[in-house]
Design a protein around this motif. Sequence first.
Motif, short mmCIF file in Angstrom:
data_model
loop_
_atom_site.label_atom_id
_atom_site.label_comp_id
_atom_site.label_asym_id
_atom_site.label_seq_id
_atom_site.Cartn_x
_atom_site.Cartn_y
_atom_site.Cartn_z
N LEU A 151 0.83 -1.21 0.00
CA LEU A 151 0.00 0.00 0.00
C LEU A 151 0.86 1.26 0.00
CD1 LEU A 151 -2.80 -1.08 2.48
CD2 LEU A 151 -2.99 -0.87 0.00
N ALA A 152 1.96 1.24 0.76
CA ALA A 152 2.85 2.40 0.81
C ALA A 152 3.45 2.68 -0.57
CB ALA A 152 3.95 2.20 1.84
N GLU A 153 3.91 1.61 -1.24
CA GLU A 153 4.46 1.78 -2.59
C GLU A 153 3.42 2.37 -3.54
OE1 GLU A 153 5.73 -2.09 -3.71
OE2 GLU A 153 7.33 -2.20 -2.20
N GLN A 154 2.20 1.91 -3.43
CA GLN A 154 1.13 2.40 -4.31
C GLN A 154 0.77 3.85 -4.00
OE1 GLN A 154 -1.72 -0.67 -3.42
NE2 GLN A 154 -1.10 -1.96 -5.14
N VAL A 155 0.77 4.21 -2.72
CA VAL A 155 0.52 5.61 -2.35
C VAL A 155 1.59 6.52 -2.96
CG1 VAL A 155 0.55 7.24 -0.42
CG2 VAL A 155 -0.79 5.13 -0.25
N VAL A 156 2.84 6.15 -2.76
CA VAL A 156 3.95 6.97 -3.27
C VAL A 156 3.89 7.08 -4.79
CG1 VAL A 156 6.46 7.07 -3.54
CG2 VAL A 156 5.46 6.55 -1.30
N ARG A 157 3.70 5.95 -5.45
CA ARG A 157 3.67 5.98 -6.92
C ARG A 157 2.51 6.83 -7.44
NH1 ARG A 157 4.22 1.03 -7.58
NH2 ARG A 157 2.06 0.37 -7.69
N THR A 158 1.34 6.69 -6.82
CA THR A 158 0.18 7.47 -7.26
C THR A 158 0.42 8.96 -7.05
OG1 THR A 158 -1.28 5.61 -6.72
CG2 THR A 158 -2.32 7.75 -7.04
N MET A 159 0.98 9.32 -5.90
CA MET A 159 1.28 10.73 -5.65
C MET A 159 2.25 11.29 -6.68
SD MET A 159 1.51 10.84 -1.47
CE MET A 159 2.02 12.56 -1.45
N LYS A 160 3.28 10.52 -7.00
CA LYS A 160 4.26 10.99 -7.99
C LYS A 160 3.62 11.15 -9.36
CE LYS A 160 8.55 9.32 -5.86
NZ LYS A 160 9.77 8.50 -6.02
N LEU A 161 2.79 10.20 -9.74
CA LEU A 161 2.14 10.30 -11.04
C LEU A 161 1.11 11.43 -11.10
CD1 LEU A 161 1.71 6.49 -11.81
CD2 LEU A 161 3.27 8.10 -12.93
N LEU A 162 0.57 11.81 -9.95
CA LEU A 162 -0.34 12.95 -9.89
C LEU A 162 0.40 14.28 -9.80
CD1 LEU A 162 -3.17 11.66 -7.50
CD2 LEU A 162 -3.35 12.14 -9.95
N GLY A 163 1.71 14.21 -9.50
CA GLY A 163 2.49 15.43 -9.35
C GLY A 163 2.34 16.09 -8.00
N ALA A 164 2.05 15.30 -6.98
CA ALA A 164 1.87 15.83 -5.62
C ALA A 164 3.09 15.53 -4.77
CB ALA A 164 0.62 15.22 -4.98
N HIS A 165 3.68 16.57 -4.18
CA HIS A 165 4.88 16.39 -3.36
C HIS A 165 4.54 15.92 -1.94
CE1 HIS A 165 6.04 19.41 -6.45
NE2 HIS A 165 7.14 18.69 -6.48
N HIS A 166 3.39 16.31 -1.45
CA HIS A 166 2.97 15.90 -0.11
C HIS A 166 1.45 15.80 -0.09
CE1 HIS A 166 1.83 20.10 0.77
NE2 HIS A 166 2.98 20.44 0.22
N LEU A 167 0.91 15.24 0.97
CA LEU A 167 -0.53 14.98 1.03
C LEU A 167 -1.35 16.26 0.95
CD1 LEU A 167 -0.58 12.22 3.82
CD2 LEU A 167 -0.68 11.88 1.34
N GLY A 168 -0.80 17.35 1.48
CA GLY A 168 -1.52 18.61 1.46
C GLY A 168 -1.75 19.16 0.06
N GLU A 169 -1.00 18.67 -0.91
CA GLU A 169 -1.20 19.13 -2.29
C GLU A 169 -2.29 18.36 -3.01
OE1 GLU A 169 3.17 20.97 -3.48
OE2 GLU A 169 2.57 19.04 -4.33
N LEU A 170 -2.79 17.28 -2.41
CA LEU A 170 -3.89 16.53 -3.01
C LEU A 170 -5.21 17.26 -2.75
CD1 LEU A 170 -2.82 12.96 -1.88
CD2 LEU A 170 -2.71 13.85 -4.21
N THR A 171 -5.95 17.57 -3.79
CA THR A 171 -7.20 18.31 -3.67
C THR A 171 -8.26 17.65 -4.55
OG1 THR A 171 -6.81 19.80 -5.55
CG2 THR A 171 -5.85 20.43 -3.41
N PRO A 172 -9.53 18.06 -4.42
CA PRO A 172 -10.59 17.47 -5.25
C PRO A 172 -10.35 17.61 -6.76
CG PRO A 172 -11.57 18.60 -3.39
CD PRO A 172 -10.10 18.93 -3.35
N ARG A 173 -9.52 18.55 -7.17
CA ARG A 173 -9.26 18.67 -8.61
C ARG A 173 -8.51 17.45 -9.16
NH1 ARG A 173 -4.08 19.97 -10.03
NH2 ARG A 173 -2.67 20.62 -8.35
N HIS A 174 -7.91 16.67 -8.28
CA HIS A 174 -7.18 15.48 -8.73
C HIS A 174 -8.09 14.28 -8.99
CE1 HIS A 174 -3.59 17.52 -6.79
NE2 HIS A 174 -3.10 17.12 -7.94
#
Length: 417
Positions: free
Chosen positions: A376-399
């Motif tokens: 799950l950790a690997e998938q979280v990191v990979r998904t964040m990188k592919l979305l272009g998010a450096h940290h969780l705070g950059e994830l928003t509903p626009r994603h």
Amino acid sequence: MVQRQIPRPAEVLELMRLKRPEFNARKRRLDAALTIEDLRAIAKRRTPRAAFDYTDGAAEAEISLARARQAFHDLEFHPSVLRDVAAVDTSTTIFGGPSALPFGIAPTGFTRLMQTEGETAGAGAAAAAGIPFCLSTLGTTSIEDVRAANPSGRNWFQLYVMNKREISYALVERAAAAGFDTLMFTVDTPVAGARLRDKRNGFSIPPQLSLRTIANAIPRPWWWYDFLTTPKLEFASLSATGGTVGELLDAAMDPTISYEDLRVIREMWPGKLAVKGVQTVEDARKLTDAGVDGLVLSNHGGRQLDRAPIPFHLLPEVVREVGDDVEITVDTGIMNGADIVACIALGARFTLIGRAYLYGLMAGGRPGVDRTIGILAEQVVRTMKLLGAHHLGELTPRHVTQLTRLTPLTARPATAR
């Protein structure tokens, strides 16, 4: 014309990469598991049917669980490109403390039945990963033993309100004395859901042997060896242990549970208090107004009311209503790190994994739980990188866009204010 030549032995050898054999069978099968579904398949092979079905199954026709998982498939991500994502930060804070990842281990009952290490494996793996572990009232490891397995990490306790209130109050006091920092007050079990797989399997605590269960166990001698050579399987916090799961729940739970019980527990508990099992916007507002610290949007993994609301669908509405006033957590249906990222993007502060953790436990004990967290950790990191998010705070509903599959024919009940 293509020029051909006799293959040179040296060039052929360059193409051959002989993999070093792995002689540890458990490590070999866990390393081969790349997804939670892979761990589930291993767990099913290695665990007697009744124990596996208790974990894997849900209430009645299991529609709630199927819909919850489908909801995570029915989403679309919107990545940002040309962003340096060589490193991302998955850490967060939840209920007043840190977590290295945006998920923790959910409370699960009868856990040593699935694999003899039970909650000890879960608490130890959570400690190693820097995430919270939540112990169930119906756990098979005591509050104190979980604390010993996770002495410096974050431990939470999930509380059922019993028909004998003094039992619940004593558990609250023990959890506080053991240093547990968050209490999850569970509100979706006034009675037990109809878990038909368990009834058909004759599942009970402790397990009862029949010709069918013996026949099913023959190919799985390792499970019975662990079960018969380790301490007796029983509830660590309750004295009554005989009967089917539904009978045990119905005997222990109280359908008269009310906001007065919430008030009493709030006064008793010194730490953070979250309410688990919230399924409507109206209840989310009422509970927030009552002063709780957190809400867990959950339909109990589909194990109580079948056709219940889908927590992931409910999330945006609850965030709009109370997201500025209370911390929101989501469970039910999470099988991939991308599911977790989607929840965070839509406003959840945190998520909980239940079945995913148990699949790992059944597949390989403590190392299997470590593997669950690692996948799950690997998938979280990979998904964040592919979305272009450096940290969780950059994830928003626009994603994230939630795609429509189930559309109400009539409007949902209006929120009472």
